[in-house]
Write a protein that holds these residues in place. Sequence first.
Motif, PDB file in Angstrom:
ATOM      1  N   THR A  89       0.841  -1.206   0.000  1.00 40.79           N
ATOM      2  CA  THR A  89       0.000   0.000   0.000  1.00 40.79           C
ATOM      3  C   THR A  89       0.874   1.253   0.000  1.00 40.79           C
ATOM      4  O   THR A  89       0.408   2.338  -0.287  1.00 40.79           O
ATOM      5  CB  THR A  89      -0.924   0.046   1.239  1.00 40.79           C
ATOM      6  OG1 THR A  89      -0.122  -0.184   2.397  1.00 40.79           O
ATOM      7  CG2 THR A  89      -2.004  -1.013   1.153  1.00 40.79           C
ATOM      8  N   SER A  90       2.161   1.106   0.298  1.00 44.15           N
ATOM      9  CA  SER A  90       3.028   2.280   0.388  1.00 44.15           C
ATOM     10  C   SER A  90       3.827   2.524  -0.885  1.00 44.15           C
ATOM     11  O   SER A  90       4.483   3.547  -1.040  1.00 44.15           O
ATOM     12  CB  SER A  90       3.987   2.119   1.571  1.00 44.15           C
ATOM     13  OG  SER A  90       4.762   0.968   1.409  1.00 44.15           O
ATOM     14  N   GLU A  91       3.754   1.584  -1.823  1.00 46.46           N
ATOM     15  CA  GLU A  91       4.574   1.676  -3.034  1.00 46.46           C
ATOM     16  C   GLU A  91       3.770   1.088  -4.192  1.00 46.46           C
ATOM     17  O   GLU A  91       3.143   0.040  -4.032  1.00 46.46           O
ATOM     18  CB  GLU A  91       5.842   0.852  -2.806  1.00 46.46           C
ATOM     19  CG  GLU A  91       6.860   0.946  -3.887  1.00 46.46           C
ATOM     20  CD  GLU A  91       8.034  -0.023  -3.652  1.00 46.46           C
ATOM     21  OE1 GLU A  91       9.131   0.297  -4.092  1.00 46.46           O
ATOM     22  OE2 GLU A  91       7.836  -1.083  -3.034  1.00 46.46           O
ATOM     23  N   ASP A  92       3.796   1.753  -5.353  1.00 42.30           N
ATOM     24  CA  ASP A  92       3.076   1.230  -6.519  1.00 42.30           C
ATOM     25  C   ASP A  92       3.951   0.232  -7.267  1.00 42.30           C
ATOM     26  O   ASP A  92       4.928   0.619  -7.913  1.00 42.30           O
ATOM     27  CB  ASP A  92       2.675   2.385  -7.434  1.00 42.30           C
ATOM     28  CG  ASP A  92       1.911   1.885  -8.657  1.00 42.30           C
ATOM     29  OD1 ASP A  92       1.529   0.680  -8.682  1.00 42.30           O
ATOM     30  OD2 ASP A  92       1.694   2.688  -9.586  1.00 42.30           O
ATOM     31  N   ARG A  93       3.587  -1.031  -7.177  1.00 45.86           N
ATOM     32  CA  ARG A  93       4.370  -2.080  -7.835  1.00 45.86           C
ATOM     33  C   ARG A  93       3.674  -2.615  -9.078  1.00 45.86           C
ATOM     34  O   ARG A  93       3.992  -3.707  -9.556  1.00 45.86           O
ATOM     35  CB  ARG A  93       4.635  -3.218  -6.844  1.00 45.86           C
ATOM     36  CG  ARG A  93       5.451  -2.749  -5.644  1.00 45.86           C
ATOM     37  CD  ARG A  93       5.697  -3.851  -4.629  1.00 45.86           C
ATOM     38  NE  ARG A  93       6.525  -3.341  -3.535  1.00 45.86           N
ATOM     39  CZ  ARG A  93       6.681  -3.940  -2.367  1.00 45.86           C
ATOM     40  NH1 ARG A  93       6.067  -5.094  -2.119  1.00 45.86           N
ATOM     41  NH2 ARG A  93       7.444  -3.413  -1.440  1.00 45.86           N
TER      42      ARG A  93
END
Length: 169
Positions: A89-93
């Motif tokens: 949720t903290s990084e767009d992968r």
Amino acid sequence: MTRITLVQGDITRQSVDAIVNAANSSLLGGGGVDGAIHRRGGPAVLADCRKLRASRFGKGLPTGQAVATTAGDLDARWVIHTVGPVYSTSEDRSGLLASCYRESLKRADELGARTVAFPAVSTGIYGWPMDDGARIAVTTVREADTAVEEVRFVLFDERAHEAFARQLP
Ligand code: ADP
């Protein structure tokens, strides 16, 4: 034009040229699709994976990449192993998830595979929300430049099947 089809069921029961495995980077087996593929594919799949670990992928297969092995006892010629990203949720992968589909289709093209079965990569143990996983999967395959004639998404349950169906016209 690549035809996209949807099937609800077990990916290890498909008859296709290549079955894509939602592997982990160790390539040495795991749960979910990975466990099922190694169980039904038998020792030949694991033996090929060990060879890859001993040669090109000493540190494991990086996330977003794909590599082919024999399909062993599966009704396919190859298994294409790809490592999906763990959802965050903290990084767009999402670029890495799209890369799994794109790189798997590249391996399929190199092998001459015309029919390829994909699971919903990353949507199990790796926690990717199903609707978003379905969107990325379908969009990426639609936009891919590939000679694969049929991409068959094999969805384990009704919820996953419905999520993919919503992405198709
Ligand atoms: P990941 O670690 O990439 O999340 P999983 O194997 O845990 O991979 O799950 C990916 C998706 O495949 C999930 O939606 C899961 O329900 C589904 N799945 C699990 N087993 C099978 C199977 N035998 N055939 C098709 N899909 C499966």
